[in-house]
Write a protein that holds these residues in place. Structure first.
Motif, mmCIF file in Angstrom:
data_model
loop_
_atom_site.group_PDB
_atom_site.id
_atom_site.type_symbol
_atom_site.label_atom_id
_atom_site.label_comp_id
_atom_site.label_asym_id
_atom_site.label_seq_id
_atom_site.Cartn_x
_atom_site.Cartn_y
_atom_site.Cartn_z
ATOM 1 N N ALA A 90 -11.010 44.750 26.097
ATOM 2 C CA ALA A 90 -10.170 43.679 26.640
ATOM 3 C C ALA A 90 -8.973 43.418 25.735
ATOM 4 O O ALA A 90 -7.854 43.203 26.218
ATOM 5 C CB ALA A 90 -10.989 42.400 26.816
ATOM 6 N N LYS A 105 -11.572 36.154 29.461
ATOM 7 C CA LYS A 105 -11.606 37.406 30.224
ATOM 8 C C LYS A 105 -13.015 37.985 30.272
ATOM 9 O O LYS A 105 -13.459 38.486 31.308
ATOM 10 C CB LYS A 105 -10.635 38.430 29.625
ATOM 11 C CG LYS A 105 -9.190 38.178 29.976
ATOM 12 C CD LYS A 105 -8.421 39.456 29.753
ATOM 13 C CE LYS A 105 -7.024 39.334 30.311
ATOM 14 N NZ LYS A 105 -6.985 39.308 31.759
ATOM 15 N N THR A 109 -15.580 38.785 33.497
ATOM 16 C CA THR A 109 -15.959 40.168 33.801
ATOM 17 C C THR A 109 -17.416 40.486 33.481
ATOM 18 O O THR A 109 -17.752 41.642 33.211
ATOM 19 C CB THR A 109 -15.053 41.148 33.037
ATOM 20 O OG1 THR A 109 -15.192 40.895 31.628
ATOM 21 C CG2 THR A 109 -13.622 41.026 33.455
#
Length: 167
Positions: A90, A105, A109
Motif C-alpha cells: 500500500a 487503506k 482492503t
C-alpha cells in the motif's frame, strides 16, 4: 533439583534438630516444596521424616517462592508477515501516505481490526527474503573429469594400485 547437602553435612552433628536441618536445606534449595525437602532429609539421615512434619517445622519462616514470569503473548508470524507485505504494498503504490492513511487503506482492503501501531511495526520490519531456498546447494557439485581414467567421485587419477583420494 539435586540436593547440595550431602550425608553428614546436615545430619552429621547429633545435636542438629529437624528445624535446623530443614532450614539449611531450604537455604540451598529456595522455593522447594515440603515433600521435596522431606525426601532430601530422608536421604541425609532423617529416615522417618514426613512432608507434614517439615511443613510444621518451617511454618513460621518466610519462604521464597520461585518466581514465575507470565509467558509472553504469542504473535502469529504468518499474520505479521502478511500485514507487513500488505502495508508495504500500500505504501509502495502511494509513497507519500502517512501511517494513518495506510491504516485506513488496509482497513478498507481486508484488515478491519488493524491498528496504527501494528502498521508502524509492520513497515519498520526488515524486508522479506526473496527466496526461502538456501543459496548453498545441499550437496557438493560434481568435479569435472579432466581425464578419462579419473575417479568419477573425486576427480583424481586412479593410481597403479587402483586407489584414488576417496578410496
Amino acid at each position: 533439583m539435586p540436593c547440595k547437602a550431602r550425608l553428614g553435612e546436615v545430619a552429621g552433628d547429633p545435636g542438629v534438630s529437624l528445624a535446623t536441618a530443614a532450614r539449611k536445606l531450604l537455604d540451598t534449595m529456595p522455593g522447594a516444596k515440603d515433600s521435596t525437602l522431606a525426601r532430601h532429609l530422608r536421604r541425609s539421615g532423617w529416615p522417618d521424616v514426613t512432608a507434614d512434619q517439615v511443613g510444621r517445622v518451617l511454618q513460621g519462616l518466610n519462604r521464597q517462592q520461585p518466581q514465575r514470569h507470565p509467558a509472553p503473548a504469542k504473535k502469529n508470524p504468518l499474520r505479521s508477515q502478511r500485514l507487513a507485505d500488505a502495508a508495504k504494498a500500500a505504501q509502495g503504490k502511494h509513497p507519500r501516505l502517512g501511517i494513518r492513511k495506510v491504516t485506513q487503506k488496509l482497513r478498507k482492503t481486508g484488515w478491519p481490526a488493524v491498528t496504527e501501531d501494528e502498521v508502524r511495526a509492520a513497515l519498520a520490519a526488515p524486508p522479506r527474503p526473496a527466496s526461502l531456498t538456501p543459496l548453498i546447494p545441499a550437496r557438493p557439485l560434481p568435479t569435472p573429469r579432466t581425464r578419462p581414467d579419473a575417479c568419477p567421485a573425486c576427480g583424481v587419477v586412479v593410481g597403479s594400485l587402483g586407489l584414488c583420494r576417496c578410496s
